[in-house]
Scaffold this motif. Structure first.
Motif, mmCIF file in Angstrom:
data_model
loop_
_atom_site.group_PDB
_atom_site.id
_atom_site.type_symbol
_atom_site.label_atom_id
_atom_site.label_comp_id
_atom_site.label_asym_id
_atom_site.label_seq_id
_atom_site.Cartn_x
_atom_site.Cartn_y
_atom_site.Cartn_z
ATOM 1 N N MET A 93 1.358 -1.187 -0.447
ATOM 2 C CA MET A 93 0.262 -0.066 -0.482
ATOM 3 C C MET A 93 1.201 1.434 -0.705
ATOM 4 O O MET A 93 0.785 2.129 -0.354
ATOM 5 C CB MET A 93 -1.240 -0.286 1.239
ATOM 6 N N THR A 94 1.664 0.952 0.621
ATOM 7 C CA THR A 94 2.985 2.393 0.533
ATOM 8 C C THR A 94 3.748 2.826 -0.862
ATOM 9 O O THR A 94 3.509 3.764 -0.856
ATOM 10 C CB THR A 94 4.026 1.802 1.668
ATOM 11 N N ASN A 95 3.839 1.890 -0.975
ATOM 12 C CA ASN A 95 4.799 1.669 -2.343
ATOM 13 C C ASN A 95 3.633 2.324 -3.407
ATOM 14 O O ASN A 95 4.011 2.995 -4.513
ATOM 15 C CB ASN A 95 4.982 0.331 -3.466
ATOM 16 N N SER A 96 2.052 2.075 -3.896
ATOM 17 C CA SER A 96 1.662 2.286 -4.371
ATOM 18 C C SER A 96 0.949 3.990 -4.050
ATOM 19 O O SER A 96 0.231 4.957 -5.416
ATOM 20 C CB SER A 96 -0.126 1.900 -4.624
ATOM 21 N N LYS A 97 1.058 4.821 -2.726
ATOM 22 C CA LYS A 97 1.015 5.866 -2.924
ATOM 23 C C LYS A 97 2.084 6.533 -3.056
ATOM 24 O O LYS A 97 2.327 8.002 -3.655
ATOM 25 C CB LYS A 97 1.146 6.031 -0.662
ATOM 26 N N LEU A 98 2.986 5.955 -2.413
ATOM 27 C CA LEU A 98 4.299 6.608 -3.395
ATOM 28 C C LEU A 98 4.593 7.004 -4.546
ATOM 29 O O LEU A 98 4.797 7.478 -5.300
ATOM 30 C CB LEU A 98 5.577 5.985 -3.183
ATOM 31 N N ASP A 99 4.058 5.401 -5.628
ATOM 32 C CA ASP A 99 3.988 6.012 -6.997
ATOM 33 C C ASP A 99 2.894 6.719 -7.479
ATOM 34 O O ASP A 99 3.583 7.447 -8.052
ATOM 35 C CB ASP A 99 3.316 4.286 -7.234
ATOM 36 N N ARG A 100 1.613 7.194 -6.956
ATOM 37 C CA ARG A 100 0.530 7.950 -7.334
ATOM 38 C C ARG A 100 1.427 9.544 -7.015
ATOM 39 O O ARG A 100 1.348 10.516 -8.302
ATOM 40 C CB ARG A 100 -0.724 7.785 -6.145
ATOM 41 N N ILE A 101 2.292 9.641 -5.785
ATOM 42 C CA ILE A 101 3.125 10.840 -5.670
ATOM 43 C C ILE A 101 4.088 11.206 -6.607
ATOM 44 O O ILE A 101 4.205 12.367 -7.572
ATOM 45 C CB ILE A 101 3.790 10.950 -4.300
ATOM 46 N N GLU A 102 4.792 10.147 -7.202
ATOM 47 C CA GLU A 102 5.726 10.141 -7.652
ATOM 48 C C GLU A 102 5.308 10.602 -9.517
ATOM 49 O O GLU A 102 5.820 11.299 -10.100
ATOM 50 C CB GLU A 102 7.297 9.028 -7.993
ATOM 51 N N LYS A 103 3.875 10.184 -9.977
ATOM 52 C CA LYS A 103 3.632 10.131 -11.693
ATOM 53 C C LYS A 103 2.808 11.549 -11.121
ATOM 54 O O LYS A 103 2.918 12.148 -12.077
ATOM 55 C CB LYS A 103 1.802 9.347 -11.004
ATOM 56 N N ASP A 104 2.299 12.261 -9.791
ATOM 57 C CA ASP A 104 1.644 13.399 -9.937
ATOM 58 C C ASP A 104 3.140 14.146 -9.850
ATOM 59 O O ASP A 104 2.765 15.323 -10.359
ATOM 60 C CB ASP A 104 1.022 13.880 -8.255
ATOM 61 N N ILE A 105 4.310 14.138 -9.279
ATOM 62 C CA ILE A 105 4.986 15.002 -9.864
ATOM 63 C C ILE A 105 5.676 14.957 -11.017
ATOM 64 O O ILE A 105 5.865 16.452 -12.112
ATOM 65 C CB ILE A 105 6.200 14.290 -8.655
ATOM 66 N N ALA A 106 5.345 13.945 -11.802
ATOM 67 C CA ALA A 106 6.258 13.745 -12.910
ATOM 68 C C ALA A 106 5.089 14.939 -14.086
ATOM 69 O O ALA A 106 5.713 15.604 -14.911
ATOM 70 C CB ALA A 106 5.997 12.839 -13.586
ATOM 71 N N LYS A 107 3.887 14.692 -13.451
ATOM 72 C CA LYS A 107 2.623 15.685 -14.377
ATOM 73 C C LYS A 107 3.249 16.992 -13.854
ATOM 74 O O LYS A 107 2.844 18.437 -15.153
ATOM 75 C CB LYS A 107 1.251 14.948 -13.703
ATOM 76 N N THR A 108 2.755 17.105 -13.004
ATOM 77 C CA THR A 108 3.546 18.404 -12.446
ATOM 78 C C THR A 108 4.633 19.095 -12.661
ATOM 79 O O THR A 108 4.488 20.139 -14.236
ATOM 80 C CB THR A 108 3.385 18.817 -10.935
#
Length: 88
Positions: free
Chosen positions: A1-16
């Protein structure tokens, strides 16, 4: 679960970051367009006064040296506005 949250944050960073790059590019384009429009207006104004290059250079030099002063823009606008109202 922690990895999916981290992955989501990293994707948001990339999009931003991608959006920021896109906006910076758009800003640069708009600044270039603004400069081109300002230059076009300057050329139109210079042509409207019908001075040759020597006369224009003399005028600009005199202005830069403080030998002549231009009326304040507000006063010019007010006078032009009054002239337009008189014509109506």
């Amino acid at each position: 679960m922690t990895n999916s949250k981290l992955d989501r944050i990293e994707k948001d960073i990339a999009k931003t970051r991608a959006k920021i790059l896109e906006q910076q590019s758009k800003l640069k384009t708009l600044e270039t367009q603004k400069t081109e429009e300002e230059n076009t207006r300057i050329v139109q104004m210079v042509k409207a006064v019908e001075l040759d290059s020597t006369q224009l250079a003399t005028f600009l030099t005199a202005y830069a040296n403080g030998e002549i002063a231009l009326p304040k823009l507000e006063a010019v606008y007010t006078n032009n506005q009054e002239d337009n109202e008189d014509e109506a």
